[in-house]
Scaffold this motif. Structure first.
Motif, PDB file in Angstrom:
ATOM      1  N   TYR A 321      -9.514  53.241 -24.156  1.00 37.88           N
ATOM      2  CA  TYR A 321      -8.852  52.067 -23.574  1.00 37.88           C
ATOM      3  C   TYR A 321      -9.399  51.791 -22.176  1.00 37.88           C
ATOM      4  N   GLN A 322      -9.477  52.836 -21.348  1.00 38.64           N
ATOM      5  CA  GLN A 322     -10.042  52.669 -20.012  1.00 38.64           C
ATOM      6  C   GLN A 322     -11.486  52.175 -20.083  1.00 38.64           C
ATOM      7  N   ALA A 323     -12.242  52.682 -21.078  1.00 35.42           N
ATOM      8  CA  ALA A 323     -13.643  52.289 -21.217  1.00 35.42           C
ATOM      9  C   ALA A 323     -13.777  50.797 -21.501  1.00 35.42           C
ATOM     10  N   ARG A 324     -12.863  50.264 -22.300  1.00 34.93           N
ATOM     11  CA  ARG A 324     -12.907  48.825 -22.574  1.00 34.93           C
ATOM     12  C   ARG A 324     -12.641  48.022 -21.301  1.00 34.93           C
ATOM     13  N   ILE A 325     -11.690  48.510 -20.502  1.00 36.32           N
ATOM     14  CA  ILE A 325     -11.385  47.840 -19.234  1.00 36.32           C
ATOM     15  C   ILE A 325     -12.572  47.946 -18.283  1.00 36.32           C
ATOM     16  N   ALA A 326     -13.097  49.168 -18.115  1.00 35.58           N
ATOM     17  CA  ALA A 326     -14.209  49.385 -17.187  1.00 35.58           C
ATOM     18  C   ALA A 326     -15.439  48.598 -17.618  1.00 35.58           C
ATOM     19  N   PRO A 339     -13.481  40.368 -10.799  1.00 31.37           N
ATOM     20  CA  PRO A 339     -12.370  40.518 -11.745  1.00 31.37           C
ATOM     21  C   PRO A 339     -11.058  40.788 -11.035  1.00 31.37           C
ATOM     22  N   ASP A 340     -10.039  40.089 -11.458  1.00 31.17           N
ATOM     23  CA  ASP A 340      -8.723  40.206 -10.845  1.00 31.17           C
ATOM     24  C   ASP A 340      -7.973  41.381 -11.461  1.00 31.17           C
ATOM     25  N   THR A 341      -7.926  42.498 -10.738  1.00 35.63           N
ATOM     26  CA  THR A 341      -7.223  43.681 -11.245  1.00 35.63           C
ATOM     27  C   THR A 341      -5.745  43.661 -10.882  1.00 35.63           C
ATOM     28  N   SER A 342      -5.302  42.621 -10.190  1.00 37.06           N
ATOM     29  CA  SER A 342      -3.884  42.544  -9.819  1.00 37.06           C
ATOM     30  C   SER A 342      -3.037  41.958 -10.934  1.00 37.06           C
ATOM     31  N   VAL A 343      -3.692  41.305 -11.900  1.00 35.36           N
ATOM     32  CA  VAL A 343      -2.947  40.744 -13.025  1.00 35.36           C
ATOM     33  C   VAL A 343      -2.483  41.884 -13.910  1.00 35.36           C
ATOM     34  N   ARG A 344      -1.194  42.002 -14.077  1.00 38.93           N
ATOM     35  CA  ARG A 344      -0.634  43.191 -14.683  1.00 38.93           C
ATOM     36  C   ARG A 344      -1.186  43.496 -16.058  1.00 38.93           C
ATOM     37  N   TRP A 345      -1.264  42.486 -16.901  1.00 39.47           N
ATOM     38  CA  TRP A 345      -1.770  42.706 -18.259  1.00 39.47           C
ATOM     39  C   TRP A 345      -3.124  42.031 -18.443  1.00 39.47           C
ATOM     40  N   GLY A 346      -3.881  41.954 -17.364  1.00 39.71           N
ATOM     41  CA  GLY A 346      -5.167  41.284 -17.436  1.00 39.71           C
ATOM     42  C   GLY A 346      -6.252  42.131 -18.080  1.00 39.71           C
ATOM     43  N   GLU A 347      -7.391  41.489 -18.299  1.00 43.96           N
ATOM     44  CA  GLU A 347      -8.522  42.124 -18.973  1.00 43.96           C
ATOM     45  C   GLU A 347      -9.116  43.261 -18.160  1.00 43.96           C
ATOM     46  N   TYR A 348      -8.889  43.259 -16.848  1.00 41.69           N
ATOM     47  CA  TYR A 348      -9.566  44.206 -15.977  1.00 41.69           C
ATOM     48  C   TYR A 348      -8.631  45.257 -15.390  1.00 41.69           C
TER      49      TYR A 348
END
Length: 474
Positions: A321-326, A339-348
Motif C-alpha cells: 500500500y505504501q509502495a503505491r502511494i510512494a 503532490p498534496d499529502t495533506s488531503v486525508r484520503w488523497g492519492e499521495y
C-alpha cells in the motif's frame, strides 16, 4: 577507482514486495527504474514469512475443521503427512528459487542488479563496490527488517532459529521452545505442533498477542493448549547452553530442555549496512517518513523509505500500500508537480497504515483485527464503547463446525457513530476482516451499515448481531 555512473530515473534498494511495487509503479509511468537485491527477488514474504508460514499452517487448520464436523470427521484417519506438508510449503516458495520473480521484473521493463547495495551520497547507490547507480529523481530504500535477538549468555552458541529458520526447516524438531508471545511465536508454535513437535511457548508478559484485544490472546492461548502446546506466561530466559539439545535457564523457574529454540522477539530495520552515514544518517535506525514515504530528515526530496524500514507498520500488505502511494508521489514530483499529502484520503497520503491496519493471525482459532482496540481508542481520547458478540451463536458459525467458539467485537466512536476498530476470533474469521476494514477506513456510519445486509447463513451474519446489540443497548 570509482565506477562509471549508470543513470536511471529511479533506483530501488531491495526487491521485496514493497520494492517491487515501487518499481512497478514508476516504470509503468515511464520512468527508467532499476532494482538492487542481494538475496532473492520477492523478499521475506515470498520465501521466509507470509507464504511459507501459511502453507505450513493451512493443513493443520483444515484437518482441525474436518475433525470438528459430524459426518466428515468419521472419514479422517491419522494425522498430517509431514513430508507432504513440507513439500506443499516448498512448492509455494518455489523451492527458494526466484526465477519467476526475475522474469516478472524483466516483463515489466525493470532492470535488476544483483549484489549488496549501499547509499553512496545523494541520489547514488554503489553495488558491491563495482557498479554505481545514480537516480535523476528518487532512491527508494525498501530493505525491510530482520529478527531482533536479545543479548543473553549462550544465545549465539545455541544457534537459535529465527523466523526464517522456522518457516524453512526441512526437519521437524522433536522438542521446540518458542520464546515470544507475538504473531510469529504463536503461528510457528501452531504449525510445528501440528507436525508433531512437542512445543513450549515462553512469553515474558501475561498474555499473547499484546497488540490485539486481550480476549484474542486468551482464545489463541486456549487453542494452542488444546492442541497440546505448553504455554507459559511471565517466563524469562536468562541463559542458554547447547550440548546436543538446548538447555534454557528460566528466571526463577528452573530449566527447559529442547532440541531447538525459536526466538520471535521483535524486528529491527535492515539499515545497518546500506550506507546511511553517507547521507548523514545513523546506521541501524528506522527511517522517519511523511505520508508519501519521503524521508523527513534528508534534504532535496529524493530519498524514500517504504515498507518495514520506515516502521509505520510491519505488514506485507501495508508495505505494498505504501509502495503505491510512494510510486505515485515519485512520478508526480518527477513531472514537476507537488503532490498534496495533506488531503486525508488523497492519492499521495498513506493515511490508512497508522491506526491499526488489518492483520490476521493464522492460528486455530484465527484472530483478525483492524483499527483501534478499546484500550487504544480510549488512550487516543475517543469516547467509545465496545460491542461484543459470541460468534458461536451465529447460524453460519454453528453450521461451519460443530461446537464453534469465538468472539467478535466492534469499537464504536460514540461521537461520530462510526466503527473505529473490529476484532474477530474463531475458525475461518479471516474472511470477515475486509468488511470490517471497509467500515473502519471508510468511516461508514452505523446507521448506514445497518442496511448492508449479510447473507444468511454465513459467519458474516455476526455484523447484523453486533449492530442489533449496539441498537438495543443504546
Amino acid at each position: 577507482m570509482t565506477p562509471q555512473p549508470e543513470q536511471y530515473d529511479v533506483v530501488v534498494l531491495g526487491a521485496g514486495p514493497a520494492g517491487e511495487n515501487v518499481a512497478d509503479r514508476t516504470r509503468a509511468a515511464g520512468l527508467s527504474t532499476v532494482i538492487v537485491e542481494s538475496q532473492l527477488v520477492g523478499g521475506e514474504c515470498s520465501y521466509w514469512a507470509c507464504i511459507p508460514s501459511k502453507a505450513l499452517l493451512r493443513p493443520g487448520s483444515a484437518l482441525a475443521h474436518v475433525r470438528a464436523l459430524p459426518g466428515a470427521k468419521q472419514a479422517v484417519n491419522g494425522g498430517l503427512d509431514t513430508a507432504a506438508v513440507l513439500a506443499y510449503r516448498d512448492e509455494f516458495t518455489s523451492h527458494w528459487h526466484d526465477d519467476g520473480q526475475v522474469e516478472w521484473l524483466r516483463s515489466a521493463g525493470i532492470d535488476l542488479v544483483r549484489g549488496h547495495g549501499r547509499l553512496a551520497g545523494e541520489r547514488a547507490v554503489l553495488v558491491d563496490d563495482e557498479r554505481l547507480l545514480t537516480a535523476r529523481h528518487a532512491v527508494a530504500v525498501c530493505t525491510g527488517s530482520r529478527p531482533a535477538l536479545p543479548h543473553i549468555p549462550g544465545l549465539a552458541e545455541a544457534h537459535p532459529w529465527t523466523s526464517r529458520d522456522a518457516t524453512s526447516s526441512a526437519v521437524v524438531p522433536p522438542r521446540l521452545a518458542v520464546v515470544g508471545g507475538g504473531v510469529v511465536a504463536v503461528e510457528m508454535a501452531a504449525a510445528w505442533r501440528s507436525l508433531g513437535s512437542e512445543v513450549t511457548v515462553l512469553a515474558r508478559g501475561g498474555r499473547l498477542l499484546g497488540r490485539m484485544e486481550s480476549f484474542a490472546g486468551e482464545l489463541v492461548a486456549e487453542g494452542l493448549r488444546e492442541a497440546g502446546v505448553d504455554v507459559r506466561f511471565h517466563t524469562e530466559v536468562t541463559a542458554l547452553h547447547r550440548d546436543g539439545p538446548v538447555t534454557l535457564t528460566l528466571g526463577g523457574d528452573g530449566e527447559l530442555v529442547a532440541d531447538q529454540v525459536l526466538y520471535a522477539t521483535g524486528r529491527l530495520p535492515r539499515t545497518d549496512d546500506i550506507g546511511m552515514e553517507s547521507i548523514g544518517l545513523s546506521p541501524g535506525n528506522w527511517l522517519d517518513v511523511d505520508d508519501s514515504c519521503l524521508v523527513k530528515t534528508v534534504q532535496g526530496g529524493w530519498l524514500y523509505a517504504v515498507g518495514d524500514v520506515n516502521h509505520r507498520n510491519l505488514l506485507t500488505h501495508q508495505g505494498k500500500y505504501q509502495a503505491r502511494i510512494a510510486g505515485a508521489a515519485i512520478v508526480a514530483r518527477a513531472r514537476g508537480e507537488q503532490p498534496d499529502t495533506s488531503v486525508r484520503w488523497g492519492e499521495y497520503a498513506a493515511s490508512a497504515d497508522t491506526a491499526g491496519p488489518p492483520q490476521v493471525v493464522f492460528t486455530e482459532p484465527e484472530a483478525a483485527a483492524v483499527g483501534l482496540t478499546l484500550d487504544a481508542a480510549e488512550r487516543a481520547g475517543l469516547r467509545v464503547r465496545a460491542i461484543d458478540y459470541e460468534l458461536g451463536q451465529v447460524s453460519g458459525a454453528s453450521l461451519y463446525t460443530d461446537g464453534y467458539q469465538g468472539r467478535a467485537r466492534i469499537v464504536l466512536d460514540l461521537e461520530r457513530r462510526v466503527v473505529v476498530g473490529a476484532t474477530f476470533v474463531g475458525p475461518a474469521v479471516a474472511e470477515l476482516l475486509h468488511s470490517a476494514t471497509v467500515a473502519v477506513v471508510g468511516e461508514v456510519p452505523i446507521d448506514r451499515l445497518w442496511h448492508a445486509v449479510p447473507a444468511f447463513p454465513t459467519i458474516s451474519e455476526v455484523w447484523l448481531r453486533l449492530l442489533e446489540t449496539c441498537r438495543d443497548s443504546g
